[in-house]
Design an enzyme around this catalytic site. Structure first.
Site, mmCIF file in Angstrom:
data_model
loop_
_atom_site.group_PDB
_atom_site.id
_atom_site.type_symbol
_atom_site.label_atom_id
_atom_site.label_comp_id
_atom_site.label_asym_id
_atom_site.label_seq_id
_atom_site.Cartn_x
_atom_site.Cartn_y
_atom_site.Cartn_z
ATOM 1 N N ASN A 65 41.670 5.690 28.338
ATOM 2 C CA ASN A 65 40.555 6.049 27.456
ATOM 3 C C ASN A 65 39.211 6.296 28.136
ATOM 4 O OD1 ASN A 65 42.347 5.579 25.274
ATOM 5 N ND2 ASN A 65 41.941 3.385 25.497
ATOM 6 N N PRO B 64 42.950 -1.177 34.966
ATOM 7 C CA PRO B 64 43.400 -1.526 33.613
ATOM 8 C C PRO B 64 43.891 -0.279 32.861
ATOM 9 C CG PRO B 64 41.111 -2.220 33.990
ATOM 10 C CD PRO B 64 41.547 -1.480 35.203
ATOM 11 N N MET B 65 44.966 -0.455 32.114
ATOM 12 C CA MET B 65 45.558 0.674 31.410
ATOM 13 C C MET B 65 44.579 1.323 30.430
ATOM 14 S SD MET B 65 48.060 2.604 31.428
ATOM 15 C CE MET B 65 49.292 1.837 32.447
ATOM 16 N N CYS B 66 43.721 0.518 29.784
ATOM 17 C CA CYS B 66 42.816 1.124 28.797
ATOM 18 C C CYS B 66 41.780 2.028 29.484
ATOM 19 C CB CYS B 66 42.147 0.057 27.936
ATOM 20 S SG CYS B 66 41.129 -1.065 28.864
ATOM 21 N N THR B 67 41.391 1.640 30.723
ATOM 22 C CA THR B 67 40.466 2.501 31.469
ATOM 23 C C THR B 67 41.146 3.826 31.792
ATOM 24 O OG1 THR B 67 39.409 0.583 32.446
ATOM 25 C CG2 THR B 67 39.075 2.676 33.571
#
Lengths: 526, 432
Positions: B218, B212-215
């Site tokens: 961030n 996932p892009m947020c992982t």
């Protein structure tokens, strides 16, 4: 940056890593008969850089060899098959040394049984039964792994015979060792020091599920006499307890979803699997001498660790699966598990050293990496003790009982094992295989049927049935060696040999039959 | 090597009488397990020695396939591959040597096998399968694929199945497809419109791991997250006009440094050169043994289909070699609404108050059709077309419109996508 050899072998190093590779490179194998299947096996071992190989073959190259063996050319006709295939196999990889011996394997087996001792593994291809049984005895006595391979028309057969094969790295899909029901002190302290009421919604949505499960389980145990959720009612109550911790203000609940999906890990007690218990208690680990294989030395150290420092548990694996979490809490958790695993392993290392010293070996005789791999994989070890070929052939009642049961299913591939054994019996009598080298196939059907009946009678299964169609089909095959079946069986067998030599992944136990018509393999412990 | 041996112009080789003894044993004798219509004798031998067979891919499976087919009596073999030889191929692609690195795979492989097996003719094509048209594919009796990409498989599958004209049996081309990963592999037979095709089983494909892009942005936890951060986000920022090349050591080194720095910042361990290259190129482990098993299984089926000397596999075999030996052979079922071989429109249900863009998202999420950049039109008008640019601009406003403004309940919509050589018919049903 990265050396040429690592680049060349990159795609296989990802499977068995540098230590597997060096095990392969230290191996020295011997192939009996440079047949089509034999050279295909060697090809698949030379490419990944097995140490060295020797081809033993007394035959001269015939024209039919050119129709199924890729490691021969027209100009080889009439020359030594051992020499010719070795020359062309040697072109495959300059790092591998290939030798040959121009001698009939059946003669060599009788005349010079000690010849085989120099090898790490013997591959017997297309060998008649009487020589095969003799060779199997020699290998069994001297503890050399033997791999037998046959192709027969559209069918293939292979058999492994090794006294004992142990594997540390069986490569399970994942290694899970979380100790949720019995957290070690540092882990318990960490959870107790975790004040979740203080967390903002962002941090709350990123609490690792392991922490959530540990917290809930602690709470559960405090009101259930220290017991785990046992009944299905209790288990759904436990899940409700997890759900009750969700906060309205937190948009994302992925960590809670993960906790619910992994809840069973919380109520499954941590214990040593029974087959691992059997390995640790094996008599091979009782009296360690200077000749005891390192596997059993470490197994003994782990046995003693379990009853002492380990408090009844195996050394911790130290791996933490990825989960929805913020970096800091995840890394902290990971560090806690890793540190504990290192401590456990250090204790095992100490035990290994003292066992080695008291059995008269240097305390460094077992490498630290080997002990570390053992500890990490302690719950996934495997020991296979194969049945010898002698037992398979001589303990007829036992062998026959198994075969009879499988034969009761007319679609089972065991029938092709029976048919090839019957063809061997036919060969012993006629000095040729059924349907081979004759014009009229029909004349071999009835003697072949006779061989099948005798074999079944020998196994005490005279009632078992082998259909006439299949007898006819095997006579039709006329012991032909088709290249596709040689290549396929060669692929199967070379995978097995790589597993045996690297001592990684799990080799077959002990026989595989491939049916090239329906296209499928069946495995039997014969 | 064999200059003194006269080679006859018809492809047959003198002095090699008896070379095909083992194959002829099967082809000269009737058998109870032979396929219906098997006629032992000279005709079937002649057919085997003259039919044209195509091998797509000259890599791990392709090298094995060329050898296997040549030694099973096929003498007119064609091979297509767009790649050149890399050093990491040498641990299994046994027709190549270190001195061949950089040369076209198809040509080197063809020459090697022709030199080794007298009388076999192998015609290489160094290029893409998409360069060739129906007329080219129509000349073959059987097509075998040893490919490593889902897209190439979908393309050849759709092309060969669409080519099949039921009134012209000559256009019926069985496809045999193989694939491997580590100690595992599979082989299968696709009989156009008779058995399941590649598209029917698209949802069986395991998709490459994605994070996932947020992982990545961030909360990195694994070394892979740091590598993805470097390759997906940082590379584009630093080199907006340069395409990342996983085979360029300079590129990998740059990513390695970036990823290592990030890993250090977050106390993550395990970023290495090997892992970086593995993640960036989505490297799948590969060994000679597994290729041998799968390719031989494909060639064995080709031999049985070509000669009828035994029944063919029905129709899919899985091979799993990491924990003992295990195979599973089963009949993969044809999907009635398969967009390629089913001949029926697929059904999509959507709330008519939703927008055309929502419908696009719905389509792209479907695992069974896996579209990347769909264009849509009804029988009468273009809804959204990605090319040419004028049309794209003209249809772009439709993306924000409600479905009910654009079509009727139950209307048929044609979907095209650059990943597929054919179009998909779709019936849109309204839900309220």
């Amino acid at each position: 940056m990265i050396d040429r050899r690592t680049q060349k072998y990159d795609r296989q190093l990802r499977l068995w890593h540098a230590h597997g590779q060096s095990a392969l490179e230290n191996a020295n194998v011997c192939l009996l008969n440079g047949s089509a299947v034999g050279t295909e096996i060697l090809k698949n071992l030379i490419l990944p850089a097995i140490g060295s190989f020797t081809v033993v073959d007394g035959k001269a190259v015939e024209v039919a060899d050119l129709g199924n063996n890729f490691f021969l050319t027209q100009e080889c006709l009439g020359q030594s098959r051992a020499k010719c295939v070795t020359q062309l196999l040697n072109e495959l990889n300059e790092e591998v040394e290939g030798k040959f011996l121009e001698e009939d394997p059946t003669v060599l087996i009788e005349a010079n049984p000690s010849y085989f001792q120099q090898y790490s593994l013997i591959i017997a291809s297309q060998l008649p039964t009487s020589s095969l049984l003799r060779l199997a005895d020699i290998c069994w006595e001297t503890n050399i792994p033997l791999v037998i391979v046959r192709t027969y028309g559209l069918f293939g057969y292979a058999r492994i015979a090794v006294r004992e094969h142990h594997i540390v790295e069986t490569h399970p899909d994942q290694i899970v060792d979380l100790r949720l029901d019995c957290p070690f002190p540092v882990l318990r302290d960490m959870v107790q020091g975790y004040d979740i009421s203080q967390l903002d919604s962002m941090a709350y949505g990123h609490i690792p599920y392991i922490i959530l499960l540990l917290m809930c389980l602690e709470e559960w145990k405090s009101v259930h006499d220290g017991k785990l959720p046992l009944t299905s009612t209790e288990r759904s109550q436990f899940k409700d307890l997890i759900r009750s911790k969700q906060r309205e203000d937190v948009g994302e609940n992925q960590n809670f979803e993960e906790a619910l999906a992994a809840a069973y890990r919380a109520w499954t007690p941590t214990k040593i699997p029974s087959h691992i218990q059997d390995i640790l208690q094996d008599s091979a680990a009782d009296n360690i001498t200077e000749h005891t294989p390192t596997f059993w030395v470490i197994a003994r150290a782990v046995r003693d660790f379990v009853t002492n420092e380990g408090g009844g548990y195996l050394p911790l694996a130290g791996t933490v699966p990825d989960m929805h979490a913020d970096t800091e809490s995840y890394v902290k958790l990971q560090t806690i598990y890793r540190t504990k695993a290192r401590e456990d392993c250090a204790a095992v290392k100490e035990r290994v050293k003292s066992i080695l010293v008291s059995s008269g070996r240097s305390q460094d005789a077992v490498s630290e990496e080997e002990i570390e791999r053992f500890c990490k994989n302690a719950a996934y070890l495997k020991v296979i003790r194969y049945r010898s070929l002698k037992e398979e052939y001589e303990q007829c009642t036992l062998t026959g009982k198994k075969i009879g049961n499988w034969l009761s299913d007319p679609d089972d591939n065991i029938v092709f094992y029976v048919l090839v054994r019957a063809a061997d019996l036919f060969y012993e009598r006629m000095q040729r295989y059924p349907g081979a080298g004759i014009e009229n196939v029909d004349e071999d059907i009835s003697p072949m049927r006779q061989c099948v009946s005798e074999l079944l009678a020998q196994w005490d299964r005279p009632d078992a049935a082998v259909s006439d169609d299949l007898i006819l089909e095997i006579v039709r095959a006329g012991a032909s060696e088709l290249h596709t079946i040689a290549a396929l069986q060669g692929g199967i067998v070379s995978q097995e040999i790589i597993k045996l030599l690297t001592r990684q992944y799990v080799p077959l136990n002990n026989t595989v039959v491939f049916n090239g018509i329906k296209s499928g393999a069946s495995v039997y412990a014969l | 090597m064999s200059e003194n041996m006269p080679v006859q112009s018809n492809g047959g080789v003198a002095d090699l009488e008896g070379r095909w003894r083992d194959i002829y044993t099967y082809l000269e004798r009737p058998g109870p397990l032979a396929n219906d219509g098997f006629e032992p004798g000279d005709q079937v031998k002649e057919f085997l020695h003259t039919l044209k067979i195509l091998v797509i891919g000259a890599g791990g499976l392709g090298c094995e396939l060329l050898k296997d087919l040549a030694l099973m009596g096929f003498t007119d073999i064609h091979v297509i591959d767009m790649d050149t030889i890399d050093i990491s191929n040498l641990n299994r692609q046994f027709l190549f040597r270190a001195s061949d690195v950089g040369k076209p795979k198809a040509e080197v492989a063809a020459n090697f096998v022709m030199k080794r097996v007298p009388g076999v003719k192998i015609t290489p094509y160094f290029g893409k399968i998409q360069d060739k048209d129906e007329e080219y594919y129509n000349q073959f009796t059987i097509i075998i694929c040893g490919l490593d990409s889902v897209e190439a498989r979908r393309w050849i599958n759709a092309t060969v199945i669409t080519m099949f004209d039921e009134e012209d049996p000559e256009t019926f081309k069985p496809i045999i497809d193989g694939g491997t990963e580590g100690f595992k592999g599979q082989s299968r037979i696709i009989l156009p419109r008779m058995s399941a095709c590649y598209e029917c089983s698209l949802d069986m494909q395991t998709k490459p791991t994605t994070y996932p892009m947020c992982t990545i942005a961030n909360t990195p936890r694994l070394p892979e997250h740091c590598i993805e951060w470097a390759s997906v986000l940082e590379w584009a920022k630093e080199f907006p006009d340069k395409k990342l090349d996983g085979d360029d050591p300079e590129h990998i080194k740059w990513l390695l440094d970036k990823a290592s720095a990030r890993a250090k910042e977050f106390n993550i361990t395990g970023v290495t050169y090997t892992l970086t290259q593995g993640v960036v190129k989505n490297i799948i482990p590969a060994i000679a043994s597994t290729n041998a098993i799968v390719a031989a299984s494909c060639a064995n089926e080709a031999f049985k289909i070509a000669t009828n000397c035994a029944t063919a596999m029905n129709n899919y075999m899985m091979y799993v070699g990491d924990q003992g030996v295990y195979t599973y052979t089963f009949e993969l079922q044809k999907k009635e609404d398969c967009p390629v071989c089913g001949g029926k429109a697929i059904k999509v249900e959507i709330n008519p108050a939703h927008t055309l863009e929502d419908l696009m998202d719905l389509l792209m999420d479907r695992k069974d059709i896996q579209l990347k950049k769909p264009s849509l039109r009804t029988g009468t008008k273009s809804l959204y077309m990605r090319a040419p640019r004028m049309l794209e601009e003209a249809t772009r406003p439709n993306l924000g419109k409600q479905i009910r403004e654009l079509m009727e309940d139950g209307e048929e919509v044609t979907v095209t996508d650059e990943t597929l050589p054919i179009s998909i018919q779709m019936t849109v049903r309204f839900t309220e």
